[in-house]
Design a protein around this motif. Structure first.
Motif: not given
Length: 158
Positions: A43-51
């Motif tokens: 969805x559009x509302x991604x706050x943050x992510x790690x990979x």
């Protein structure tokens, strides 16, 4: 052209492999096509992510919750935290995504791209369902209602 795109993908993955990387919210949708996955899987509302480039495991945090999206008549629920492992054309070990099947919410455990048929296959344990890939070209906004509607239906039928 395909070779150039493949080369850019490999180079991007190499740069990412240098260590675990944190990204801003807008980058996650641009990263998915590097793995042959459509931008609209999330969805559009991604706050943050790690990979984690060691094993391609990821953690995504949404900025709002609850989050419901409708794909081709299929209701999907995204938890505040979504985890999994990226592979080329697939996502495995998924947690934090559920699909509504026959008035019951079931956990999605994997996602595969079927390029030959233009479909995206979602796995729920050993069962799967395919939806048209074109449904996932657009990044959808979250809606705050969905599960509540399920309870209303159940209450009305009792």
């Amino acid at each position: 052209m395909e070779k150039l795109q493949y080369g850019l993908t490999i180079f991007s993955l190499y740069l990412l492999s240098l260590n675990q990387v944190s990204f801003s919210a807008t980058d996650v949708h641009d990263l998915l096509p590097l793995y042959n996955l459509p931008k609209g899987l999330l969805p559009q509302n991604i706050k943050s992510y790690t990979l984690s480039t060691a094993d391609n495991s990821f953690t995504i945090e949404l900025s709002s919750h609850p989050c419901y999206v409708n794909f081709n008549g299929q209701s999907v629920y995204y938890d505040r935290i979504i985890k999994g492992k990226l592979g080329f054309g697939k996502v495995s070990e998924v947690s934090g995504i559920q699909a509504k099947k026959f008035f019951v919410w079931v956990s999605v455990t994997g996602i595969d791209v079927d390029e030959t048929n233009g479909m995206i296959e979602f796995f729920v344990g050993t069962l799967s369902q395919k939806l048209p890939a074109q449904e996932f070209e657009t990044i959808h906004n979250c809606k705050a209602k969905g599960l509540r509607d399920s309870f209303s239906y159940l209450e009305a039928s009792i």
